[in-house]
Design a protein around this motif. Structure first.
Motif, PDB file in Angstrom:
ATOM      1  N   SER A  67      26.648 -19.727  -3.708  1.00 62.39           N
ATOM      2  CA  SER A  67      26.369 -18.794  -2.614  1.00 62.39           C
ATOM      3  C   SER A  67      24.884 -18.491  -2.601  1.00 62.39           C
ATOM      4  N   ILE A  68      24.329 -18.439  -1.417  1.00 63.95           N
ATOM      5  CA  ILE A  68      22.925 -18.036  -1.279  1.00 63.95           C
ATOM      6  C   ILE A  68      22.890 -16.841  -0.336  1.00 63.95           C
ATOM      7  N   TRP A  69      22.403 -15.732  -0.834  1.00 61.66           N
ATOM      8  CA  TRP A  69      22.386 -14.489  -0.061  1.00 61.66           C
ATOM      9  C   TRP A  69      20.960 -14.080   0.277  1.00 61.66           C
ATOM     10  N   ALA A  70      20.811 -13.571   1.484  1.00 63.57           N
ATOM     11  CA  ALA A  70      19.512 -13.021   1.887  1.00 63.57           C
ATOM     12  C   ALA A  70      19.463 -11.552   1.492  1.00 63.57           C
ATOM     13  N   THR A  71      19.527 -11.311   0.193  1.00 61.53           N
ATOM     14  CA  THR A  71      19.683  -9.936  -0.295  1.00 61.53           C
ATOM     15  C   THR A  71      18.547  -9.464  -1.188  1.00 61.53           C
ATOM     16  N   ALA A  72      17.557 -10.319  -1.442  1.00 64.76           N
ATOM     17  CA  ALA A  72      16.459  -9.889  -2.299  1.00 64.76           C
ATOM     18  C   ALA A  72      15.470  -9.085  -1.459  1.00 64.76           C
ATOM     19  N   ASN A  73      15.456  -7.785  -1.668  1.00 65.24           N
ATOM     20  CA  ASN A  73      14.557  -6.932  -0.892  1.00 65.24           C
ATOM     21  C   ASN A  73      14.298  -5.668  -1.681  1.00 65.24           C
ATOM     22  N   ASN A  74      13.883  -4.623  -0.991  1.00 57.15           N
ATOM     23  CA  ASN A  74      13.530  -3.407  -1.709  1.00 57.15           C
ATOM     24  C   ASN A  74      14.668  -2.405  -1.775  1.00 57.15           C
ATOM     25  N   GLN A  75      15.811  -2.800  -1.344  1.00 55.27           N
ATOM     26  CA  GLN A  75      16.941  -1.879  -1.281  1.00 55.27           C
ATOM     27  C   GLN A  75      17.881  -2.307  -2.389  1.00 55.27           C
ATOM     28  N   VAL A  76      17.802  -1.681  -3.530  1.00 54.94           N
ATOM     29  CA  VAL A  76      18.588  -2.186  -4.639  1.00 54.94           C
ATOM     30  C   VAL A  76      19.753  -1.285  -4.981  1.00 54.94           C
ATOM     31  N   ASP A  77      19.529   0.001  -4.956  1.00 52.06           N
ATOM     32  CA  ASP A  77      20.559   0.923  -5.408  1.00 52.06           C
ATOM     33  C   ASP A  77      21.514   1.292  -4.283  1.00 52.06           C
ATOM     34  N   ASN A  78      21.104   1.018  -3.075  1.00 54.97           N
ATOM     35  CA  ASN A  78      21.965   1.287  -1.924  1.00 54.97           C
ATOM     36  C   ASN A  78      22.303   2.751  -1.742  1.00 54.97           C
ATOM     37  N   ALA A  79      21.573   3.633  -2.368  1.00 51.93           N
ATOM     38  CA  ALA A  79      21.767   5.060  -2.156  1.00 51.93           C
ATOM     39  C   ALA A  79      20.395   5.704  -2.194  1.00 51.93           C
ATOM     40  N   PRO A  80      20.212   6.797  -1.434  1.00 44.77           N
ATOM     41  CA  PRO A  80      18.862   7.360  -1.338  1.00 44.77           C
ATOM     42  C   PRO A  80      18.472   8.194  -2.554  1.00 44.77           C
ATOM     43  N   ASN A  81      18.779   7.701  -3.749  1.00 43.43           N
ATOM     44  CA  ASN A  81      18.388   8.374  -4.983  1.00 43.43           C
ATOM     45  C   ASN A  81      16.894   8.612  -5.045  1.00 43.43           C
TER      46      ASN A  81
END
Lengths: 166, 811
Positions: free
Chosen positions: B503-517
Motif C-alpha cells: 500500500s502506498i498512502w499520501a499520508t506523510a504530512n504535518n498532521q500526525v496526532d490527528n487531534a488538536p493537542n
C-alpha cells in the motif's frame, strides 16, 4: 438597516435589519429560533428549511424583505397548543436521526410534502426529499418516519374535522 | 446525482409571488420573545445546570457555565475519586460523569443503561454530563466508536463501587450485614424487615463519597479505574439490552435542542475566516478600507496567513469576509499533484517511509509453485469529513479565562491546543463539548475551536465563529487516498496459498496526532508559521489479511503529497481511518480470487477461514453464515450473464472479520445496475454484526444503518478533487453525497453472538458500529461484478466508470 415586519409562527414581529439579510439569520439570531440552521448558505442542503405560505423554502438564500407579511412557520411553530405535530411524533417514534443537525429540513420538508400529498408512495417520498441531505445518511429511518406519519396526519385531520363539527 | 433540483424553481416561484408586502402589527421583538415563551438564556452556576439538566447534551449547550468558576482543574477531575464519576443528587437521581462524547450514536443512553444496572437504579433515575474538561475526567472523547468497549467497564466499576459504599452506609444504619440488604431503584431495605429502608439520597445525605478508586495512571482511551466491588455478570443486567430511546431526539424534533452552533453568550460577536485563494499562499497585505465603514464591523484579526473578520451581526461578518481586500503571493511551485494524477504520483514519488515488509511463511516459494497468480491494483481517492454544518465554536475570553463551547469530539485535546496557542495556563482554559454535527473523526471542529479562541483573545469579547460551506469541504482535514497492490497465489485446487500486498498512502504530512493537542496539528497553528522540524508520518494501513493463508507479505509506504503544512488535503482520521479504503481492496480481491478459482465467493471465504485466533475465527464464520442465511445466498460460480437491461441485478459480500476493536461485521448488498446510464442503486442491505453484548439494540441498528449508507456514499459518489493549486470540490454539487434516492428498499440487520462461550457472564461489549464501514465498498463492487462482469477497482464507483467498464467488456 430598516424596519421589517414578519409573521412567524402565528406572531407578528418587527426587526430592524438590512432588508437583504437572509431570513435564516433573523430567525436564529433575532428571534432565537434555532430549529432552522446553517448548512451551506447555498440552498443545496435544506438545513435552513422553513415553510412560507405552505411551501418549504430555503431561508439561507431568502432575503428577509421578500417574505414580509407572509406566514412563516419554523420547526418551533409546528407544535400547536402543546401538542406535537404528527410529523414530529412520527420522527420521535422512528428515532429518525443520528446527529440530528439536518433534521429541521427533513421534518419541515416532510411536513410540506404531506400537506400537499397526504399519501405519497415510497418513490414519491424519495423524490420529494432528495434535496434534503443527511451526512449521517439516516435516510432509511427518515423515510420510515414519513411512512409512520401518513396515518398520524390523517388521524389528526379527522380529529380536527370532528372538532369543527362539534 | 442531483442534490438541489427543486430549489431554484421553488425559490423563483416564491419571489414571483411576493408582489406586495403586508404590514405586521408592529409587535416588538421583546413582546415576541415574551409572548412565545422563549426564555432568554441566563448565566447560572454550573452546579445548577447539572442539577436541572435533562441530559448533558442539553445542559452543555445552555451557556450556563460561569466565567468566575476558574481556575479550572489541571488536567481535570481526579480519576481516583469516585466523586469524579458519580454523584447522588438530592432528588435521588444519579449524575454520571464521563469524558467521552456522543455525536448522535446514543452513547450517553448506553452508558446510563450499564451504569444504572450496576447501581440498581431505574434508567429514569440517571443523568449524565459528558465531555466538559472542568467536570469530567479526560477519557479522550469519542474515538473509533470504541467508547463502550474502552470506557464501559471503568464506568461500570465506578458505579459498582458507589453501590458498595451506599450499601455499607445502609448496613451501618440498620446494624445488619450487607448480605441482609436488598436494593431496588435506589431504595435499600432489610430483607427480613421491609419497614427498615432508606433511599440512596437519604444514605448519602448530600455528602460526597470520598472514596478512592484504583487508577491505572492513564488518561484518554486507556483510562481505567476499579474499586473493591466487582461488576455484575451480563446475566444480572436488566436495563442493558433494552432499546431505551434517546432523550435528545424529542428536543431536536421540536427545535428545543441546543447544538454547538446554537450556543449564545450575551454580548457575543460573530466572526468569519478569510481563506487564501490558493493553498500555500503567503499573505502580503490586508486593506480594510472596503469593510471599515460597513455597519457592525468590529475588526480584522490576523496572524501570519490566518485572517478573520469580526462584526456585531452574523450576516455582517459574512459580508465583511467577502469584501475584505487581501493580497497573496502564490507559492513558487505546484502545491500538490492534481487529483487525476494522484495514483501515478504516489507510485512515482520516493516514499518517506518504506519499512521492511511483514512476512510469514515463504511467499516467493508459494508464488513460484502457484498454479495461478492473480494481481490487482486498487485506487482510493481523498475524501472529506464534510460535516453537515461547517465548523462552529463560541469562545468567551472574559475574566481572564477562556471558555470554549465546541462540537469537537476531543474536548481535552482542544483544551491543550488552545492553552498552547494562547500561551495560557491550562487552569484558565475550559472546553465544553456540545453536540455538533456528526464529526466522523478529525473533522474541522478541532481547527475551529482554536481559531475561535484566538479571535476571542484578540477581540476581548465573546465570539462565535462559523465556517462557510466551502471551508467545511475544501479545508477540513481529509481522509487520505492511495494505491493498494495485491497479488495472490492459487494452487491447482483453487486454494489461496500466498498473498503479497503493498500500500502506498499520501499520508506523510504535518498532521500526525490527528487531534488538536498542539497548534502544530491545526490549520491556524500552521498558518501562523508553526512547523514540526521535519515531515511526520500519518495514519496508514494495509488491507487486512484476515484469512487463514500460510504465506503472507505486506508493506506500507507513505509518501508526502506536496505542501507539508497549511494544506487543504492534509490527512487525518476519517470514520474508520483507512479501514474503508483497505477493505475495499482486500475484500474485492477475495472475490477476484474466488472468480479465478471458479469458486462461490461465500464458499471461498468460509474455506479460507476468516480471522485468526480461535474465538475470533468462530465469530467470523458465524457472522458470514448469519449474513448468508438472512440474505438467502445461493451459491454461484462466476458472475451472472449480462442481461438485456436496462436494469440488471447482482449481489456481493464484504466482510471485515474483526479488524477493529473486536467487532465482526459482514454485509451483503443486492444492487440494481442500469446498464444504459451506469447508475447503481443498492436495493437491499443485509448486515450480520457481532459486537458481543448488545447494550441498546435499536441504538446500534440506527448507527449501523447510517454508517453503512455513509460508507456507500463515500465509495459511490464522493471524491475530493484538486488542481495543482487548490481543492476544487467545495460544496454539495461538486462534492456530492448520498441522498434520499440512495436509501434501499430493505435493510436487514442480524445481531450475531459467535463467541465460543456465548453465555459467559463477561462477554464484552465490543465497539459499536465502525467495523461496518469497510464492508459496503467491496460488497457493492462485488455486486456490480456479479450483475455485469465489470470489475471496478477505483472509487468512487461513478456511473461514468460503470459505463466505461461495460464498454470495455463489449470490446
Amino acid at each position: 438597516m430598516s424596519t421589517v415586519n414578519l409573521k412567524v409562527n402565528g406572531r407578528s414581529v418587527t426587526v430592524d435589519v438590512d432588508p437583504t439579510t437572509p431570513l435564516l439569520y433573523i430567525l436564529r439570531n433575532d428571534l432565537d429560533l434555532n430549529g432552522p440552521r446553517f448548512g451551506c448558505g447555498l440552498g443545496q442542503c435544506g438545513a435552513c428549511t422553513v415553510i412560507v405560505e405552505g411551501e418549504a423554502i430555503r431561508s439561507c438564500i431568502t432575503p428577509v424583505e421578500t417574505v414580509q407579511g407572509f406566514e412563516i412557520t419554523t420547526l418551533e411553530g409546528l407544535e400547536k397548543d402543546g401538542k406535537l405535530d404528527p410529523v414530529q411524533q412520527a420522527w420521535i417514534d422512528a428515532a429518525a436521526m443520528q446527529c440530528g443537525t439536518c433534521q429541521n429540513g427533513q421534518i419541515m420538508n416532510a411536513k410540506a410534502l404531506l400537506d400537499i400529498n397526504p399519501h405519497p408512495t415510497d418513490q414519491e417520498i424519495r423524490l420529494a426529499m432528495q434535496g434534503i441531505l443527511c451526512r449521517c445518511a439516516t435516510y432509511v429511518r427518515i423515510q420510515d418516519a414519513i411512512r409512520r406519519a401518513i396515518p398520524l396526519v390523517a388521524a389528526a385531520k379527522a380529529a380536527a374535522r370532528m372538532e369543527v363539527v362539534a | 446525482m442531483s442534490v438541489n433540483t427543486k430549489i431554484p424553481a421553488q425559490f423563483e416561484k416564491m419571489i414571483e409571488g411576493l408582489t406586495a408586502t403586508k404590514k405586521g402589527n408592529g409587535t416588538s421583538r421583546r413582546d415576541f420573545l415574551k409572548g412565545s415563551g422563549v426564555l432568554m438564556v441566563s448565566f447560572s452556576m454550573a452546579g445548577l445546570a447539572e442539577a436541572n439538566a435533562l441530559s448533558s447534551k442539553s445542559a452543555n449547550g445552555s451557556a450556563a457555565a460561569t466565567q468566575a468558576l476558574g481556575p479550572y482543574l489541571n488536567p481535570g477531575p481526579d480519576p481516583r475519586q469516585l466523586d469524579s464519576w458519580v454523584a447522588i443528587l438530592p432528588d435521588g437521581t444519579a449524575m454520571f460523569y464521563s469524558g467521552k462524547t456522543d455525536n448522535g450514536q446514543g452513547l450517553e443512553i448506553a452508558f446510563r443503561q450499564l451504569m444504572a444496572d450496576e447501581l440498581d437504579l431505574a434508567f429514569r433515575q440517571t443523568r449524565m454530563i459528558m465531555g466538559d474538561t472542568a467536570l469530567t475526567c479526560d477519557q479522550n472523547g469519542m474515538s473509533a466508536s470504541s467508547a463502550l468497549q474502552r470506557a464501559g467497564l471503568p464506568l461500570r466499576r465506578a458505579c459498582a463501587e458507589a453501590r458498595r459504599v451506599l450499601l455499607d452506609l445502609a448496613a451501618a444504619k440498620f446494624s445488619v450485614p450487607v448480605g441482609d440488604l436488598t436494593v431496588s431503584q435506589g431504595l435499600v431495605s432489610v430483607k427480613a424487615d421491609s419497614s427498615k429502608k432508606a433511599t440512596y439520597q437519604e444514605l448519602i445525605a448530600g455528602r460526597k463519597f470520598n472514596t478512592t478508586l484504583t487508577w491505572n495512571g492513564t488518561y484518554g482511551n486507556g483510562l481505567d479505574v476499579s474499586g473493591v466491588a466487582k461488576v455484575k455478570t451480563n446475566q444480572e443486567l436488566q436495563i442493558t439490552g433494552q432499546s431505551i430511546p434517546r432523550e435528545d431526539i424529542p428536543l431536536i424534533a421540536t427545535g428545543r435542542f441546543t447544538f454547538a452552533m446554537d450556543v449564545k453568550v450575551p454580548g457575543m460577536l460573530h466572526a468569519r475566516s478569510v481563506k487564501p485563494p490558493v493553498a500555500g499562499a503567503k499573505l502580503i497585505s490586508i486593506d480594510d478600507s472596503t469593510v471599515k465603514s460597513l455597519p457592525g464591523f468590529v475588526q480584522v484579526v490576523n496572524a501570519g496567513n490566518y485572517v478573520a473578520v469580526v462584526a456585531e451581526r452574523e450576516e455582517q461578518a459574512i459580508r465583511a469576509a467577502e469584501l475584505l481586500k487581501t493580497e497573496w503571493e502564490k507559492p513558487s511551485k505546484a502545491a500538490f499533484p492534481t487529483s487525476d494524477d494522484l495514483y501515478d504520483y504516489v507510485k512515482r514519488t520516493p516514499p518517506l517511509s518504506n519499512p521492511n515488509p511483514n512476512q510469514t511463511g515463504n511467499v516467493d516459494a508459494a508464488f513460484a509453485a502457484a498454479a495461478q497468480v492473480v494481481e490487482a491494483e486498487y485506487h482510493q481517492c481523498f475524501t472529506s469529513h464534510a460535516s453537515f454544518t461547517p465548523g462552529c465554536a463560541v469562545a468567551d475570553p472574559r475574566n481572564g479565562q477562556m471558555t470554549v463551547w465546541s462540537g469537537d469530539q476531543k474536548a481535552y485535546a482542544q483544551r491543550r491546543g488552545i492553552a498552547a496557542l494562547l500561551n495560557m495556563p491550562l487552569e484558565q482554559v475550559r472546553v465544553i463539548w456540545v453536540m455538533g454535527p456528526g464529526s466522523y473523526g478529525r473533522n474541522d471542529a478541532g481547527d475551529i475551536g482554536l481559531e475561535t479562541a484566538f479571535i476571542a483573545s484578540k477581540v476581548g469579547r465573546p465570539v462565535r465563529l462559523q465556517s462557510m460551506r466551502h471551508e467545511g469541504i475544501a479545508w477540513d482535514p481529509k481522509g487520505a487516498g492511495g494505491v493498494m497492490k495485491i497479488k495472490g497465489a492459487l494452487d491447482a485446487q483453487g486454494n489461496l496459498t500466498a498473498l503479497d500486498q503493498e500500500s502506498i498512502w499520501a499520508t506523510a504530512n504535518n498532521q500526525v496526532d490527528n487531534a488538536p493537542n498542539t497548534p502544530l496539528e491545526t490549520l491556524i497553528g500552521q498558518m501562523m508559521g508553526l512547523r514540526y522540524p521535519s515531515l511526520r508520518l500519518g495514519n496508514a494501513g494495509n488491507p487486512p489479511q484476515n484469512y487463514d493463508i500460510p504465506n503472507k507479505r505486506s508493506r506500507v509506504k507513505q509518501v508526502p503529497i506536496g505542501l507539508d503544512a497549511e494544506s487543504p488535503i492534509r490527512a487525518a482520521n476519517l470514520r474508520a481511518p483507512q479501514a474503508l479504503q483497505t477493505a475495499f481492496a482486500s475484500e474485492s480481491f477475495i472475490d477476484e480470487l474466488a472468480f479465478a478459482a471458479k469458486a462461490d465467493p461465500l464458499e471461498f471465504r468460509l474455506r479460507h477461514r476468516p480471522a485468526t485466533g480461535t474465538n475470533a475465527r468462530a465469530r467470523g464464520i458465524a457472522a458470514l453464515k448469519a449474513a448468508a442465511e438472512a440474505f438467502g445466498w445461493e451459491p454461484r460460480i462466476g458472475h451472472k450473464p449480462l442481461g438485456a437491461g436496462p436494469i440488471v441485478t447482482g449481489r456481493g459480500i464484504g466482510a471485515r472479520n474483526g479488524g477493529r476493536n473486536g467487532a465482526v461485521s459482514v454485509q451483503i448488498a443486492e444492487v440494481e445496475v442500469n446498464i444504459e446510464t451506469g447508475y447503481v442503486r443498492v436495493k437491499r442491505w443485509v448486515i450480520a454484526y457481532d459486537t458481543g453484548l448488545v447494550v441498546n439494540p435499536e441504538g446500534l441498528r440506527n448507527v449501523l444503518q447510517g454508517q453503512t449508507l455513509m460508507a456507500a456514499s463515500r465509495v459511490m459518489s464522493e471524491e475530493v478533487t484538486f488542481d495543482t493549486e487548490k481543492v476544487t470540490s467545495v460544496d454539495w454539487i461538486t462534492y456530492p453525497i448520498a441522498t434520499h434516492l440512495d436509501a434501499p428498499d430493505r435493510f436487514d440487520i442480524v445481531f450475531v453472538n459467535g463467541d465460543l462461550n456465548p453465555n459467559r457472564g463477561d462477554l464484552p461489549h465490543y465497539e459499536g458500529g465502525e467495523e461496518s464501514t469497510g464492508d459496503p465498498g467491496p460488497a457493492i463492487a462485488n455486486a456490480i461484478f456479479d450483475a455485469t462482469g465489470v470489475r471496478l477497482r477505483r472509487v468512487p464507483m461513478t456511473p461514468a466508470r460503470v459505463l466505461a467498464g461495460l464498454k470495455a467488456l463489449q470490446g
